[in-house]
Design an enzyme around this catalytic site. Structure first.
Site, mmCIF file in Angstrom:
data_model
loop_
_atom_site.group_PDB
_atom_site.id
_atom_site.type_symbol
_atom_site.label_atom_id
_atom_site.label_comp_id
_atom_site.label_asym_id
_atom_site.label_seq_id
_atom_site.Cartn_x
_atom_site.Cartn_y
_atom_site.Cartn_z
ATOM 1 N N ARG A 100 0.821 -1.217 0.000
ATOM 2 C CA ARG A 100 0.000 0.000 0.000
ATOM 3 C C ARG A 100 0.851 1.261 0.000
ATOM 4 O O ARG A 100 0.518 2.250 -0.643
ATOM 5 C CB ARG A 100 -0.906 0.025 1.237
ATOM 6 C CG ARG A 100 -2.092 -0.871 1.118
ATOM 7 C CD ARG A 100 -3.051 -0.669 2.279
ATOM 8 N NE ARG A 100 -3.932 -1.828 2.378
ATOM 9 C CZ ARG A 100 -5.035 -1.994 1.657
ATOM 10 N NH1 ARG A 100 -5.418 -1.077 0.808
ATOM 11 N NH2 ARG A 100 -5.761 -3.085 1.774
ATOM 12 N N MET B 41 -12.399 2.211 -4.341
ATOM 13 C CA MET B 41 -12.586 1.036 -3.504
ATOM 14 C C MET B 41 -11.282 0.476 -2.906
ATOM 15 O O MET B 41 -11.187 -0.710 -2.620
ATOM 16 C CB MET B 41 -13.340 -0.059 -4.303
ATOM 17 C CG MET B 41 -14.702 0.389 -4.796
ATOM 18 S SD MET B 41 -15.764 1.183 -3.536
ATOM 19 C CE MET B 41 -16.787 -0.209 -3.059
ATOM 20 N N HIS C 96 -20.565 8.141 0.667
ATOM 21 C CA HIS C 96 -20.891 6.777 1.082
ATOM 22 C C HIS C 96 -22.398 6.552 0.936
ATOM 23 O O HIS C 96 -23.186 7.415 1.333
ATOM 24 C CB HIS C 96 -20.458 6.560 2.537
ATOM 25 C CG HIS C 96 -20.672 5.153 2.990
ATOM 26 N ND1 HIS C 96 -19.842 4.112 2.611
ATOM 27 C CD2 HIS C 96 -21.637 4.604 3.753
ATOM 28 C CE1 HIS C 96 -20.292 2.985 3.138
ATOM 29 N NE2 HIS C 96 -21.375 3.254 3.837
ATOM 30 N N ASP D 97 -15.081 4.847 6.805
ATOM 31 C CA ASP D 97 -16.438 5.425 6.785
ATOM 32 C C ASP D 97 -16.853 6.023 8.126
ATOM 33 O O ASP D 97 -18.041 6.031 8.469
ATOM 34 C CB ASP D 97 -17.469 4.359 6.352
ATOM 35 C CG ASP D 97 -17.173 3.805 4.971
ATOM 36 O OD1 ASP D 97 -16.658 4.561 4.129
ATOM 37 O OD2 ASP D 97 -17.450 2.609 4.731
HETATM 38 C C1 GAR Z 1 -21.565 5.153 -5.181
HETATM 39 O O1 GAR Z 1 -22.837 4.708 -4.804
HETATM 40 C C2 GAR Z 1 -20.739 5.508 -3.967
HETATM 41 O O2 GAR Z 1 -21.496 6.078 -2.931
HETATM 42 C C3 GAR Z 1 -20.234 4.152 -3.566
HETATM 43 O O3 GAR Z 1 -19.904 3.517 -4.766
HETATM 44 C C4 GAR Z 1 -20.749 4.019 -5.806
HETATM 45 C C5 GAR Z 1 -19.875 4.511 -6.925
HETATM 46 O O4 GAR Z 1 -20.629 4.816 -8.044
HETATM 47 N N1 GAR Z 1 -19.091 4.259 -2.707
HETATM 48 C C6 GAR Z 1 -18.761 3.362 -1.802
HETATM 49 O O5 GAR Z 1 -19.401 2.350 -1.601
HETATM 50 C C7 GAR Z 1 -17.522 3.701 -1.014
HETATM 51 N N2 GAR Z 1 -17.275 2.703 -0.030
HETATM 52 P P1 GAR Z 1 -20.049 5.763 -9.160
HETATM 53 O O6 GAR Z 1 -18.692 5.176 -9.595
HETATM 54 O O7 GAR Z 1 -21.040 5.697 -10.274
HETATM 55 O O8 GAR Z 1 -19.902 7.136 -8.588
#
Ligand code: GAR
Length: 209
Positions: free
Chosen positions: A65, A90, A109, A145
């Site tokens: 990392r 992610m 989130h 989070d």
């Molecule tokens: C979104 O719903 C965001 O809130 C979530 O991933 C999706 C990404 O969509 N984030 C997480 O879960 C963070 N842990 P996108 O690529 O279309 O913006």
């Protein structure tokens, strides 16, 4: 205008909503870079089409990392970035990286934090039978989070909802909320102070709902 980097891993629909919002002449931020840890992320193409500088830093190409994050930092420095928006990014970031960007990195989130940290938020909300769900923008702290909350939006859970229908209702609010929150941190309406969000005098979170 503050120079902002958006970090993504996939589709990039929140990224697109931030890019769109930042087109307004009175928006206090400019999207200067979109960075993905996945070279095949759909969002990278969308960013390029919008004329934004992009960069793919494949975490799999690094032994740990720390070295991955050194590459991230180098790209962020190179583009003179002031604020980071995580938008469906992610990868878990190390404490060191998070501390370096403290007060200058936010995340969206898909739940009303502190409920449903982590993944599969819509599935877990449905399983619990909650009637209100939503999304949160928060400052990033080392604990996943768990950072101080800048803005939230709520949606109803309705009979017959599936993970997909609920996600679709929440994402509409994400796209509205994230630009609003980015504006707040770039114009000083919301600042991280002693581990809490300090809102500018007169800020009315209720009126912003
Ligand atoms: C979104 O719903 C965001 O809130 C979530 O991933 C999706 C990404 O969509 N984030 C997480 O879960 C963070 N842990 P996108 O690529 O279309 O913006």
């Amino acid at each position: 205008r503050r120079r902002v980097a958006i970090l993504i891993s996939g589709r990039g629909s929140n990224m697109a909503s931030l890019i769109e919002a930042a087109r307004a002449v009175d928006f206090p931020a400019e999207i200067a870079l979109v960075l993905s840890n996945r070279p095949d992320a759909e969002g990278l193409e969308r960013a390029k089409e919008a004329g934004i500088a992009t960069c793919a830093i494949d975490h799999k190409a690094f032994p740990d990392r720390e070295s991955f994050e050194r590459a991230l930092d180098a790209a962020l420095r190179e583009h003179d970035i002031a604020f980071i928006c995580l938008a469906g990014f992610m990868r878990v970031l190390t404490e060191r990286f998070v501390e370096r960007w403290s007060g200058r990195m936010v995340n969206i989130h898909p739940s009303l934090l502190p409920l449903y940290r982590g993944t599969q938020t819509h599935r877990r909300a449905l399983a619990d039978g909650v009637l209100v769900h939503g999304c949160t923008v928060h400052f990033v702290v080392p604990e996943l989070d768990a950072g101080p909350i800048i803005a939230q939006a709520a949606v109803p859970v309705v009979p017959g909802d599936t993970e997909e229908s609920l996600a679709a209702r929440v994402i509409v609010q994400e796209h509205r909320l994230y630009p609003q929150a980015l504006r707040m941190i770039c114009d000083g309406t919301a600042r991280l102070e002693d581990g809490r969000v300090a809102f500018a005098r007169g800020w009315d979170a209720g009126a912003a709902l």
